[in-house]
Design a protein around this motif. Structure first.
Motif, PDB file in Angstrom:
ATOM      1  N   PHE A  69       0.820  -1.195   0.000  1.00 47.48           N
ATOM      2  CA  PHE A  69       0.000   0.000   0.000  1.00 47.48           C
ATOM      3  C   PHE A  69       0.866   1.261   0.000  1.00 47.48           C
ATOM      4  CE2 PHE A  69      -4.668  -0.665   1.140  1.00 47.48           C
ATOM      5  CZ  PHE A  69      -4.720  -1.868   0.460  1.00 47.48           C
ATOM      6  N   VAL A  70       1.885   1.268   0.839  1.00 51.18           N
ATOM      7  CA  VAL A  70       2.762   2.444   0.919  1.00 51.18           C
ATOM      8  C   VAL A  70       3.450   2.675  -0.422  1.00 51.18           C
ATOM      9  CG1 VAL A  70       4.861   3.372   1.969  1.00 51.18           C
ATOM     10  CG2 VAL A  70       3.136   2.282   3.400  1.00 51.18           C
ATOM     11  N   GLN A  71       3.991   1.601  -0.990  1.00 49.10           N
ATOM     12  CA  GLN A  71       4.694   1.729  -2.266  1.00 49.10           C
ATOM     13  C   GLN A  71       3.755   2.213  -3.370  1.00 49.10           C
ATOM     14  OE1 GLN A  71       6.434  -1.920  -3.663  1.00 49.10           O
ATOM     15  NE2 GLN A  71       7.655  -0.896  -5.223  1.00 49.10           N
ATOM     16  N   ASN A  72       2.561   1.641  -3.431  1.00 49.60           N
ATOM     17  CA  ASN A  72       1.650   1.991  -4.508  1.00 49.60           C
ATOM     18  C   ASN A  72       1.029   3.376  -4.329  1.00 49.60           C
ATOM     19  OD1 ASN A  72       1.814  -0.332  -6.202  1.00 49.60           O
ATOM     20  ND2 ASN A  72       0.697  -1.490  -4.668  1.00 49.60           N
ATOM     21  N   ILE A  73       0.796   3.789  -3.084  1.00 50.05           N
ATOM     22  CA  ILE A  73       0.283   5.148  -2.850  1.00 50.05           C
ATOM     23  C   ILE A  73       1.327   6.175  -3.279  1.00 50.05           C
ATOM     24  CG2 ILE A  73      -0.317   6.805  -1.044  1.00 50.05           C
ATOM     25  CD1 ILE A  73      -1.769   4.487   0.374  1.00 50.05           C
ATOM     26  N   LEU A  74       2.594   5.921  -2.924  1.00 54.70           N
ATOM     27  CA  LEU A  74       3.665   6.815  -3.368  1.00 54.70           C
ATOM     28  C   LEU A  74       3.766   6.820  -4.892  1.00 54.70           C
ATOM     29  CD1 LEU A  74       6.516   6.056  -0.793  1.00 54.70           C
ATOM     30  CD2 LEU A  74       5.208   8.166  -1.012  1.00 54.70           C
ATOM     31  N   PHE A  75       3.586   5.663  -5.477  1.00 56.09           N
ATOM     32  CA  PHE A  75       3.651   5.529  -6.928  1.00 56.09           C
ATOM     33  C   PHE A  75       2.516   6.322  -7.586  1.00 56.09           C
ATOM     34  CE2 PHE A  75       3.592   3.169 -10.987  1.00 56.09           C
ATOM     35  CZ  PHE A  75       4.946   3.207 -11.279  1.00 56.09           C
ATOM     36  N   LEU A  76       1.316   6.247  -6.999  1.00 54.33           N
ATOM     37  CA  LEU A  76       0.171   6.977  -7.538  1.00 54.33           C
ATOM     38  C   LEU A  76       0.386   8.487  -7.439  1.00 54.33           C
ATOM     39  CD1 LEU A  76      -2.824   4.862  -6.179  1.00 54.33           C
ATOM     40  CD2 LEU A  76      -2.026   5.023  -8.531  1.00 54.33           C
ATOM     41  N   ILE A  77       0.927   8.932  -6.303  1.00 59.54           N
ATOM     42  CA  ILE A  77       1.230  10.358  -6.144  1.00 59.54           C
ATOM     43  C   ILE A  77       2.228  10.807  -7.201  1.00 59.54           C
ATOM     44  CG2 ILE A  77       2.302  12.066  -4.615  1.00 59.54           C
ATOM     45  CD1 ILE A  77       1.162  10.458  -2.250  1.00 59.54           C
ATOM     46  N   GLY A  78       3.253   9.991  -7.412  1.00 59.43           N
ATOM     47  CA  GLY A  78       4.255  10.311  -8.437  1.00 59.43           C
ATOM     48  C   GLY A  78       3.662  10.357  -9.824  1.00 59.43           C
ATOM     49  N   ILE A  79       2.720   9.445 -10.117  1.00 51.90           N
ATOM     50  CA  ILE A  79       2.078   9.426 -11.433  1.00 51.90           C
ATOM     51  C   ILE A  79       1.288  10.719 -11.669  1.00 51.90           C
ATOM     52  CG2 ILE A  79       0.175   8.338 -12.713  1.00 51.90           C
ATOM     53  CD1 ILE A  79       1.234   5.641 -11.754  1.00 51.90           C
ATOM     54  N   PHE A  80       0.567  11.161 -10.633  1.00 44.57           N
ATOM     55  CA  PHE A  80      -0.219  12.388 -10.795  1.00 44.57           C
ATOM     56  C   PHE A  80       0.694  13.611 -10.950  1.00 44.57           C
ATOM     57  CE2 PHE A  80      -4.049  10.115  -9.445  1.00 44.57           C
ATOM     58  CZ  PHE A  80      -4.984  10.691 -10.290  1.00 44.57           C
ATOM     59  N   ILE A  81       1.813  13.594 -10.239  1.00 38.35           N
ATOM     60  CA  ILE A  81       2.774  14.698 -10.419  1.00 38.35           C
ATOM     61  C   ILE A  81       3.271  14.729 -11.864  1.00 38.35           C
ATOM     62  CG2 ILE A  81       5.086  15.521  -9.782  1.00 38.35           C
ATOM     63  CD1 ILE A  81       4.520  14.479  -6.937  1.00 38.35           C
ATOM     64  N   ALA A  82       3.596  13.535 -12.389  1.00 39.84           N
ATOM     65  CA  ALA A  82       4.065  13.457 -13.781  1.00 39.84           C
ATOM     66  C   ALA A  82       2.969  13.858 -14.755  1.00 39.84           C
ATOM     67  CB  ALA A  82       4.540  12.028 -14.071  1.00 39.84           C
ATOM     68  N   MET A  83       1.703  13.467 -14.463  1.00 38.20           N
ATOM     69  CA  MET A  83       0.582  13.836 -15.329  1.00 38.20           C
ATOM     70  C   MET A  83       0.388  15.352 -15.359  1.00 38.20           C
ATOM     71  SD  MET A  83      -2.396  11.006 -14.665  1.00 38.20           S
ATOM     72  CE  MET A  83      -2.361   9.389 -15.459  1.00 38.20           C
ATOM     73  N   PHE A  84       0.464  15.985 -14.196  1.00 34.12           N
ATOM     74  CA  PHE A  84       0.320  17.444 -14.135  1.00 34.12           C
ATOM     75  C   PHE A  84       1.472  18.125 -14.877  1.00 34.12           C
ATOM     76  CE2 PHE A  84      -2.799  16.823 -10.738  1.00 34.12           C
ATOM     77  CZ  PHE A  84      -3.699  17.828 -11.031  1.00 34.12           C
ATOM     78  N   TYR A  85       2.631  17.506 -14.833  1.00 32.82           N
ATOM     79  CA  TYR A  85       3.782  18.051 -15.570  1.00 32.82           C
ATOM     80  C   TYR A  85       3.528  18.007 -17.072  1.00 32.82           C
ATOM     81  CZ  TYR A  85       8.381  17.954 -17.820  1.00 32.82           C
ATOM     82  OH  TYR A  85       9.442  18.183 -18.666  1.00 32.82           O
ATOM     83  N   LEU A  86       2.869  16.920 -17.536  1.00 26.35           N
ATOM     84  CA  LEU A  86       2.640  16.742 -18.964  1.00 26.35           C
ATOM     85  C   LEU A  86       1.434  17.553 -19.453  1.00 26.35           C
ATOM     86  CD1 LEU A  86       3.230  12.889 -19.210  1.00 26.35           C
ATOM     87  CD2 LEU A  86       4.729  14.683 -20.105  1.00 26.35           C
ATOM     88  N   ASN A  87       0.299  17.471 -18.701  1.00 28.80           N
ATOM     89  CA  ASN A  87      -0.915  18.165 -19.124  1.00 28.80           C
ATOM     90  C   ASN A  87      -1.811  18.384 -17.905  1.00 28.80           C
ATOM     91  OD1 ASN A  87      -3.611  18.761 -20.186  1.00 28.80           O
ATOM     92  ND2 ASN A  87      -2.783  18.124 -22.174  1.00 28.80           N
ATOM     93  N   PRO A  88      -1.781  19.565 -17.297  1.00 30.14           N
ATOM     94  CA  PRO A  88      -2.554  19.822 -16.075  1.00 30.14           C
ATOM     95  C   PRO A  88      -4.056  19.627 -16.253  1.00 30.14           C
ATOM     96  CG  PRO A  88      -0.905  21.540 -16.410  1.00 30.14           C
ATOM     97  CD  PRO A  88      -0.930  20.715 -17.662  1.00 30.14           C
TER      98      PRO A  88
END
Length: 595
Positions: free
Chosen positions: A152-171
């Motif tokens: 859970f910890v690993q995947n929650i961090l992974f999800l947060i990172g994915i959203f950061i990358a998504m906002f970087y690409l197209n907010p």
């Protein structure tokens, strides 16, 4: 059978979760290092698609392929991938090591609390149910730490990172994707609410299975003697079927609300992204690299969501099991302990009962105003029909149960003032059915009391004449003893319990029908040992065979929890009361056996 106390509310589930997480406090440094490694591994995985996006949009689409920048881009991609593999290995290893240590601590805590409970608790709690909580339930909790928490910890961090990358690409598109979060969270909550009842029922059925197995195995001789195999097999099969049906219900729920539901949401999300880029393409050009990265991140987004959803069942089992374990840990029906600030010593061993009344259930008295005195060197025998209160006198004297009415004094001091160590070291108890542990003859006599030397163990065995059969065993004092001493005769087991008791040189000796299950030859050896053991000691003996207590200084006759007669053997015979009737009945029975 439903147990309402097993159905946990959302508030109770949260409290159990925080309590489980509280066990991680002792491993802060190791957890911090594991989290740092987890962050590095997550970052390495998330940067990969961005590097591919750069390659597509900056080099592939324009058709420009400069050697050095592409070389460094490729090297960086490979290094990140390899680093992610190694870092993930070490962080996973650290999380699993910490998890095993935490569960180890939890098992010790729950077992320690069980040991502190009074006999009243064990009288009404099946042994199989306790074993189920200490083994099966803690095993489910282990999966929480080992599989669920780190994931859970690993995947929650992974999800947060994915959203950061998504906002970087197209907010704008990233904001649209945020709609997925409450949908997935709602799905999780729905699953937890329904599954908590199902897993509680399944855990309870498993506990009943263990209790039924334990009871059957413990009484296997009776089962086979009375040919109860078919009945017990049917009862076991019925409970097993209930456990099976409970498992089927959880499988149906998992099959509906876990992966299939998440896959449906992922398809809808993919349609959303492709539609967004399709509509955008009518207004302005679409960067292929951005489209690739978004689709890649979307795929990576649902991979951890699926992993978490698939582990929700383990999470819910752990919460239910945690509730059962913590309920056991919080149970405070402890054995009576020392009260007051003084710690008197047992010097002579004089015992006095003053108007002692006692009840196991708080309603029906099994002892009523019991008063008697036993001085050093004297032997008092307790006799009476079954249920007259003989063993209850021993139970309150040994402080196995709390005494609320009346008073018991040892050397003039209240029983409650003695430290538990002082009481156990100076009061020797020999039961009708002695309990032997798996080990050796020596370990069963010593009982892991390191202060007893081998010479003292042998001296105790010789004192009760147990050495006569011990020395004939293969290995003598190092001979193996099976569970409960099943390979030894009842007389041999009793002699070992005598040696175990006398090895500590107690000042008070309590004999609970110590010769009831021994043969005539062994009884002669035990009676001889008893005479020597009783010299200079305060002795209380429970006996059904009145012939074994003729020489007692005082015989107390009990009936329905009350003292109805007292005196020595001759005095009681002259009274021609209950003792006289019991004696004549036993004497007549013994004469019949000798014909």
């Amino acid at each position: 059978m439903k147990h309402k106390d097993q159905i946990l509310t959302s508030k109770e589930q949260r409290a159990i979760l925080w309590r489980l997480l509280g066990y991680a406090k002792n491993h802060k440094k190791s957890l911090l290092l594991a989290f740092v490694l987890l962050l590095l591994a997550t970052a390495a995985e998330l940067i990969g698609p961005i590097l591919v996006k750069i390659f597509i949009d900056d080099y592939l689409t324009p058709g420009e392929f400069p050697f050095e920048p592409l070389l460094w881009l490729g090297i960086l991609y490979v290094v990140l991938h390899i680093s992610s593999v190694f870092i993930n290995y070490f962080q996973a290893f650290m999380f699993q090591t910490i998890s095993l240590k935490i569960v180890q601590e939890l098992r010790v805590d729950v077992f320690s609390n069980v040991e502190r409970q009074g006999l009243k608790f064990f009288d009404k709690t099946p042994a199989g149910a306790l074993i189920s909580r200490i083994t099966n339930d803690t095993e489910s909790i282990k999966e929480f730490y080992l599989t669920v928490l780190a994931n859970f910890v690993q995947n929650i961090l992974f999800l947060i990172g994915i959203f950061i990358a998504m906002f970087y690409l197209n907010p704008t598109l990233a904001l649209f994707c945020m709609i997925l979060l409450p949908i997935i969270f709602g799905l999780m909550q729905l699953y937890r609410r329904i599954s908590s009842r199902l897993y509680a029922d399944m855990s309870e059925k498993l506990s009943l299975l263990n209790a039924k197995m334990n009871e059957t195995i413990q009484g296997m001789a009776i089962v086979q003697m009375f040919r109860q195999e078919r009945r017990l097999r049917k009862e076991f099969s019925d409970v097993n079927e209930e456990h099976f049906q409970a498992g089927i219900k959880t499988m149906k729920l998992d099959g509906l609300l876990l992966r299939p539901a998440v896959d449906l949401i992922s398809i809808l999300a993919l349609i959303l992204i492709l539609s967004f880029f399709g509509v955008t393409s009518f207004v302005s050009p679409v960067e292929i690299g951005v489209l690739y990265a978004f689709v890649n991140y979307l795929d990576r987004f649902f991979e951890p969501v699926n992993q978490m959803m698939m582990r929700l069942s383990l999470f819910q089992q752990a919460i239910v099991s945690g509730g059962r374990v913590f309920k056991l840990m919080d149970h405070k029906e402890f054995a009576p302990v020392q009260t007051g600030t003084t710690s008197p010593l047992i010097e002579k061993g004089n015992i006095e009962f003053r108007n002692v009344s006692f009840s196991y259930d708080g309603e029906t008295d099994v002892l009523k105003n019991i008063s008697f005195t036993v001085k050093k060197g004297e032997t008092v025998a307790l006799v009476g029909h079954t249920g007259s209160g003989k063993s209850s006198i021993i139970n309150v004297l040994m402080r196995f149960y709390p005494l609320e009415r009346g008073e018991i004094l040892i050397d003039g001091h209240p029983l409650s003032q003695f430290a538990n160590t002082e009481l156990r070291e100076n009061v020797g108890l020999v039961l009708q059915d002695p309990f032997l542990y798996t080990g050796t003859i020596t370990s069963n006599i010593r009982l892991y009391r390191d202060q007893l030397f081998d010479s003292e163990v042998k001296a105790a065995a010789e004192f009760v004449r147990a050495n006569e059969f011990i020395e004939r065993l293969p290995g003598a004092y190092e001979a193996e003893v099976t569970e409960r001493g099943s390979t030894l005769s009842s007389g041999q087991r009793q002699l070992l319990s005598f040696a175990r008791t006398i090895a500590t040189n107690p000042k008070i000796l309590i004999l609970d029908e110590a010769t009831a299950n021994v043969d005539t030859e062994t009884e002669e050896a035990i009676q001889d040992a008893l005479k020597r053991m009783q010299k200079g000691r305060t002795t209380i003996a429970i006996a059904h065979r009145l012939s074994t207590i003729k020489e007692a200084d005082q015989i107390i006759v009990l009936h329905k929890g009350e003292i109805v007669e007292r005196g020595n053997h001759q005095e009681l015979l002259q009274q021609k009361g209950l003792y006289h009737k019991m004696y004549l009945l036993q004497k007549g029975s013994e004469l019949e056996h000798t014909k």
